[in-house]
Motif scaffolding. Structure first.
Motif, PDB file in Angstrom:
ATOM      1  N   ASN A  61       0.835  -1.204   0.000  1.00  0.00           N
ATOM      2  CA  ASN A  61       0.000   0.000   0.000  1.00  0.00           C
ATOM      3  C   ASN A  61       0.866   1.248   0.000  1.00  0.00           C
ATOM      4  N   TYR A  62       1.935   1.224   0.777  1.00  0.00           N
ATOM      5  CA  TYR A  62       2.849   2.374   0.823  1.00  0.00           C
ATOM      6  C   TYR A  62       3.528   2.560  -0.528  1.00  0.00           C
ATOM      7  N   THR A  63       3.877   1.450  -1.165  1.00  0.00           N
ATOM      8  CA  THR A  63       4.501   1.524  -2.487  1.00  0.00           C
ATOM      9  C   THR A  63       3.573   2.208  -3.478  1.00  0.00           C
ATOM     10  N   ARG A  64       2.314   1.802  -3.502  1.00  0.00           N
ATOM     11  CA  ARG A  64       1.354   2.343  -4.463  1.00  0.00           C
ATOM     12  C   ARG A  64       0.955   3.782  -4.139  1.00  0.00           C
ATOM     13  N   ASN A  65       0.755   4.066  -2.855  1.00  0.00           N
ATOM     14  CA  ASN A  65       0.131   5.333  -2.479  1.00  0.00           C
ATOM     15  C   ASN A  65       1.088   6.433  -2.033  1.00  0.00           C
ATOM     16  N   ARG A  66       2.369   6.105  -1.815  1.00  0.00           N
ATOM     17  CA  ARG A  66       3.281   7.101  -1.288  1.00  0.00           C
ATOM     18  C   ARG A  66       4.599   7.223  -2.066  1.00  0.00           C
ATOM     19  N   VAL A  67       5.188   6.088  -2.430  1.00  0.00           N
ATOM     20  CA  VAL A  67       6.538   6.102  -2.995  1.00  0.00           C
ATOM     21  C   VAL A  67       6.625   6.945  -4.258  1.00  0.00           C
ATOM     22  N   GLU A  68       5.723   6.734  -5.208  1.00  0.00           N
ATOM     23  CA  GLU A  68       5.789   7.471  -6.471  1.00  0.00           C
ATOM     24  C   GLU A  68       5.550   8.958  -6.266  1.00  0.00           C
ATOM     25  N   SER A  69       4.674   9.302  -5.323  1.00  0.00           N
ATOM     26  CA  SER A  69       4.420  10.722  -5.038  1.00  0.00           C
ATOM     27  C   SER A  69       5.661  11.388  -4.459  1.00  0.00           C
ATOM     28  N   ILE A  70       6.367  10.662  -3.569  1.00  0.00           N
ATOM     29  CA  ILE A  70       7.589  11.209  -2.975  1.00  0.00           C
ATOM     30  C   ILE A  70       8.663  11.382  -4.043  1.00  0.00           C
ATOM     31  N   LYS A  71       8.791  10.389  -4.925  1.00  0.00           N
ATOM     32  CA  LYS A  71       9.774  10.488  -6.017  1.00  0.00           C
ATOM     33  C   LYS A  71       9.487  11.702  -6.897  1.00  0.00           C
ATOM     34  N   ALA A  72       8.212  11.877  -7.255  1.00  0.00           N
ATOM     35  CA  ALA A  72       7.833  13.000  -8.117  1.00  0.00           C
ATOM     36  C   ALA A  72       8.126  14.332  -7.437  1.00  0.00           C
ATOM     37  N   PHE A  73       7.841  14.425  -6.138  1.00  0.00           N
ATOM     38  CA  PHE A  73       8.102  15.652  -5.392  1.00  0.00           C
ATOM     39  C   PHE A  73       9.586  15.971  -5.356  1.00  0.00           C
ATOM     40  N   GLU A  74      10.419  14.958  -5.031  1.00  0.00           N
ATOM     41  CA  GLU A  74      11.857  15.178  -4.940  1.00  0.00           C
ATOM     42  C   GLU A  74      12.456  15.546  -6.295  1.00  0.00           C
ATOM     43  N   LEU A  75      11.927  14.939  -7.370  1.00  0.00           N
ATOM     44  CA  LEU A  75      12.426  15.254  -8.709  1.00  0.00           C
ATOM     45  C   LEU A  75      12.088  16.685  -9.083  1.00  0.00           C
ATOM     46  N   GLU A  76      10.898  17.134  -8.712  1.00  0.00           N
ATOM     47  CA  GLU A  76      10.477  18.501  -9.010  1.00  0.00           C
ATOM     48  C   GLU A  76      11.273  19.523  -8.207  1.00  0.00           C
ATOM     49  N   MET A  77      11.569  19.195  -6.925  1.00  0.00           N
ATOM     50  CA  MET A  77      12.233  20.146  -6.046  1.00  0.00           C
ATOM     51  C   MET A  77      13.748  20.166  -6.233  1.00  0.00           C
ATOM     52  N   ASN A  78      14.334  19.006  -6.616  1.00  0.00           N
ATOM     53  CA  ASN A  78      15.793  18.919  -6.621  1.00  0.00           C
ATOM     54  C   ASN A  78      16.393  18.398  -7.920  1.00  0.00           C
ATOM     55  N   ASP A  79      15.536  18.024  -8.881  1.00  0.00           N
ATOM     56  CA  ASP A  79      16.019  17.515 -10.170  1.00  0.00           C
ATOM     57  C   ASP A  79      17.018  16.384  -9.963  1.00  0.00           C
ATOM     58  N   PHE A  83      17.299   9.749  -6.702  1.00  0.00           N
ATOM     59  CA  PHE A  83      16.759   9.714  -5.346  1.00  0.00           C
ATOM     60  C   PHE A  83      15.951   8.432  -5.133  1.00  0.00           C
ATOM     61  N   LYS A  84      16.266   7.703  -4.059  1.00  0.00           N
ATOM     62  CA  LYS A  84      15.542   6.481  -3.710  1.00  0.00           C
ATOM     63  C   LYS A  84      14.801   6.700  -2.401  1.00  0.00           C
ATOM     64  N   VAL A  85      13.535   6.371  -2.403  1.00  0.00           N
ATOM     65  CA  VAL A  85      12.684   6.610  -1.242  1.00  0.00           C
ATOM     66  C   VAL A  85      13.017   5.627  -0.121  1.00  0.00           C
ATOM     67  N   ALA A  86      13.226   6.149   1.074  1.00  0.00           N
ATOM     68  CA  ALA A  86      13.494   5.278   2.231  1.00  0.00           C
ATOM     69  C   ALA A  86      12.249   4.470   2.572  1.00  0.00           C
ATOM     70  N   ARG A  87      12.449   3.234   2.916  1.00  0.00           N
ATOM     71  CA  ARG A  87      11.332   2.354   3.242  1.00  0.00           C
ATOM     72  C   ARG A  87      11.372   1.843   4.673  1.00  0.00           C
ATOM     73  N   TRP A  88      12.446   2.096   5.403  1.00  0.00           N
ATOM     74  CA  TRP A  88      12.523   1.608   6.774  1.00  0.00           C
ATOM     75  C   TRP A  88      13.528   2.421   7.573  1.00  0.00           C
ATOM     76  N   SER A  89      13.387   2.351   8.880  1.00  0.00           N
ATOM     77  CA  SER A  89      14.401   2.852   9.811  1.00  0.00           C
ATOM     78  C   SER A  89      14.741   1.700  10.742  1.00  0.00           C
ATOM     79  N   THR A  90      16.005   1.536  11.036  1.00  0.00           N
ATOM     80  CA  THR A  90      16.411   0.401  11.859  1.00  0.00           C
ATOM     81  C   THR A  90      17.347   0.860  12.973  1.00  0.00           C
TER      82      THR A  90
END
Length: 223
Positions: A61-79, A83-90
């Motif tokens: 669900n996170y992959t479908r609903n969040r990851v692509e949006s974050i990628k698009a935002f980062e590409l727009e803001m920083n070209d 950029f790879k979206v973080a999926r976990w903290s350990t």
């Protein structure tokens, strides 16, 4: 006279035999059984444990609903196409145990009871260092930080330990800070920034907030 000598000799002989028998150590029974160990109480799984199927669904669900949006935002803001979206903290397992033990210790000294651990979503700044000089390992990446809470008037609030050793509510500091920034209004942030109090520990304050684990894309094979 002979009878007297015989009686004395018999008495001394019986006494020596009795003393010898008292000094002998009792023989230990030989056994092949291993020494018994104290049985530990079986820990039952918490009610919050979920199945692997459910965790896979949440991940997807996170992959479908969040990851692509974050990628698009980062590409727009920083070209930045890499950029790879973080999926976990350990966090290191022993460090987490140390953290919980430290929170319990500080709460006990402050005479309060910890009610929950609150996990906040976070985002690392796009710069090289944090205010304390430590390196930002993953600029712009999402993360989490952990805050222990105490119950006040039926509601849980994050807390820290003040310089006086008492438990202090984080909101009492951040609300003043937020008002100083005009409730995050960009038009008023600059005007009020000089009046905003610092949220860094001051004068012996002890933060109980945990962050700066490792984060990144998923390791191969998890989900």
């Amino acid at each position: 006279m002979k009878n007297t000598y015989k009686s004395i000799a018999l008495f001394l002989g019986c006494t020596l035999v009795l003393l010898a028998s008292c000094q002998q150590k009792p023989k230990q029974e030989k056994t092949d059984d291993p020494p018994q160990q104290e049985e530990r109480e079986v820990v039952k799984p918490p009610k919050s444990i979920i199945s692997l199927e459910e965790s896979k669904e949440l991940y997807d669900n996170y992959t479908r609903n969040r990851v692509e949006s974050i990628k698009a935002f980062e590409l727009e803001m920083n070209d930045d196409e890499n950029f790879k979206v973080a999926r976990w903290s350990t966090y290191d397992f022993d460090e987490v145990k140390q953290y919980i033990a430290f929170v319990e210790q500080e709460a006990k000294k402050a005479k309060v009871d910890v009610t929950t651990l609150r996990f906040y979503f976070a985002n690392y700044p796009n710069k090289e260092k944090f205010p304390d000089g430590k390196k930002v390992v993953h600029p712009r990446q999402n993360s989490i930080f952990i805050v222990p809470t105490i119950n006040v008037d039926g509601q849980n609030f994050g807390f820290y330990i003040g310089a006086d050793g008492e438990a202090k509510l984080i909101k009492d500091k951040t609300q003043v800070y937020q008002k100083g920034l005009g409730e995050n209004n960009p038009k008023t942030q600059k005007a009020y920034a000089s009046f905003a109090p610092s949220l860094a520990p001051q004068g012996g304050d002890q933060s109980l907030t945990m962050n700066r684990g490792s984060s990144g894309p998923p390791p191969p094979g998890d989900f």
